[in-house]
Design an enzyme around this catalytic site. Sequence first.
Site, PDB file in Angstrom:
ATOM      1  N   ASP A   2      91.381  25.710   1.945  1.00 26.03           N
ATOM      2  CA  ASP A   2      90.692  25.723   0.663  1.00 26.03           C
ATOM      3  C   ASP A   2      91.691  25.753  -0.201  1.00 26.03           C
ATOM      4  OD1 ASP A   2      87.768  26.300  -0.465  1.00 26.03           O
ATOM      5  OD2 ASP A   2      89.290  27.210  -1.784  1.00 26.03           O
ATOM      6  N   ASN A  30      90.665  20.517 -12.308  1.00 23.58           N
ATOM      7  CA  ASN A  30      89.715  19.471 -12.929  1.00 23.58           C
ATOM      8  C   ASN A  30      89.742  19.609 -14.086  1.00 23.58           C
ATOM      9  OD1 ASN A  30      88.980  18.006 -10.430  1.00 23.58           O
ATOM     10  ND2 ASN A  30      87.592  19.375  -9.695  1.00 23.58           N
ATOM     11  N   HIS A  90      88.590  14.790 -13.537  1.00 23.34           N
ATOM     12  CA  HIS A  90      88.206  14.969 -12.084  1.00 23.34           C
ATOM     13  C   HIS A  90      89.071  13.611 -11.284  1.00 23.34           C
ATOM     14  CE1 HIS A  90      84.893  17.618 -12.213  1.00 23.34           C
ATOM     15  NE2 HIS A  90      84.647  17.369 -13.353  1.00 23.34           N
ATOM     16  N   ASP A 135      90.482  14.457  -7.752  1.00 22.72           N
ATOM     17  CA  ASP A 135      90.243  13.499  -6.538  1.00 22.72           C
ATOM     18  C   ASP A 135      91.678  13.326  -5.792  1.00 22.72           C
ATOM     19  OD1 ASP A 135      87.529  13.698  -6.942  1.00 22.72           O
ATOM     20  OD2 ASP A 135      87.469  11.731  -7.826  1.00 22.72           O
ATOM     21  N   ASP A 158      86.453  21.191  -2.190  1.00 21.94           N
ATOM     22  CA  ASP A 158      87.945  21.537  -1.896  1.00 21.94           C
ATOM     23  C   ASP A 158      88.311  22.160  -0.754  1.00 21.94           C
ATOM     24  OD1 ASP A 158      86.922  23.902  -2.841  1.00 21.94           O
ATOM     25  OD2 ASP A 158      88.766  24.422  -3.880  1.00 21.94           O
TER      26      ASP A 158
END
Length: 318
Positions: free
Chosen positions: A173, A181, A186, A190, A216
């Site tokens: 994680d 973000n 975003h 990504d 994530d």
Amino acid sequence: MPLHDAEARRLYDQAAGLAGIGAWECVLATEQLTWTDGVYDLFGLPRGSTLHRPSTVDLYSNESRAEMERLRAGMIRTGQGFVLDARIIAADGEDRWMRLSAAVSHSQNRPTRIFGAKQNITSEKHMWQGLRRLAYSDPLTGLANRRAFEAQLSELRHSPADSAAIGALALVDLDMFKPINDRFGHAAGDECLRQVALRLEATLSDAVMIARLGGDEFALLLCSRAGWPAILRRLDHALAALAQPVAWNGRLIEISASIGVTTLLPGRLHETDRSFAEADSALYVAKASGRNRLHLFGDPLRSQANGEAVLRQALATG
């Protein structure tokens, strides 16, 4: 208006050509083959050329050949026909799929010939394979998705246990992903996820599977005959790689990850929910202990100063 034989044959040949289908027959006493043009085309052989069954059978892939021969022998023995999707490597070198339909005819209660149809279904197979890839892969990273990962775990339940190998389920994680973000957008988030996927594939290239479960969170299936020290070294290497900044629009984005891992014991491969819960619990401990670290389920929570040393000792002796 009734059709003459020649006209009916012409219409049939046209339809068969459009469908990529042809008819075949084999006389069992001599193994003499008869093919229509569609079968010659499917196998990449000149129309009307002399046929030898051993040579044509060699054009099947090993797996398809073995299954075809098994079904053929059973059909001759029982009289029950079959349908098989078989992979062939045509004489022109092209990889193709065909749908083989077969039946057997008898004379005086003895099987005398087998016959049927062979249809080129390569496009159909590619379509279904493409749909399967879409259904079982993550579009952002190209990794397997949760469905594929759970299917792989399910397959492990039916595999014979290898007592010499150590299996592990690890959950990865990203630490503090939401602020990335929020601060960079975003698109930057990504890119971080894509880089995580690439780094996991590079550092854990021999993993049984690497998947993005969503958001994530990533999952790993690992196996090693060298025991826990080898698995720990690989995960340590991955952890270090994940802590490297990600370049984005001329800036460096600081990232890191936490990993929770649990053993996959041969006798408990059917308890997938339990294994996920253990790895998730270990992940929680890793994050609560300061993030950017690895924690093994069942290892007691120690001070941050000596936690990693204790973990290494536990894995080396476990």
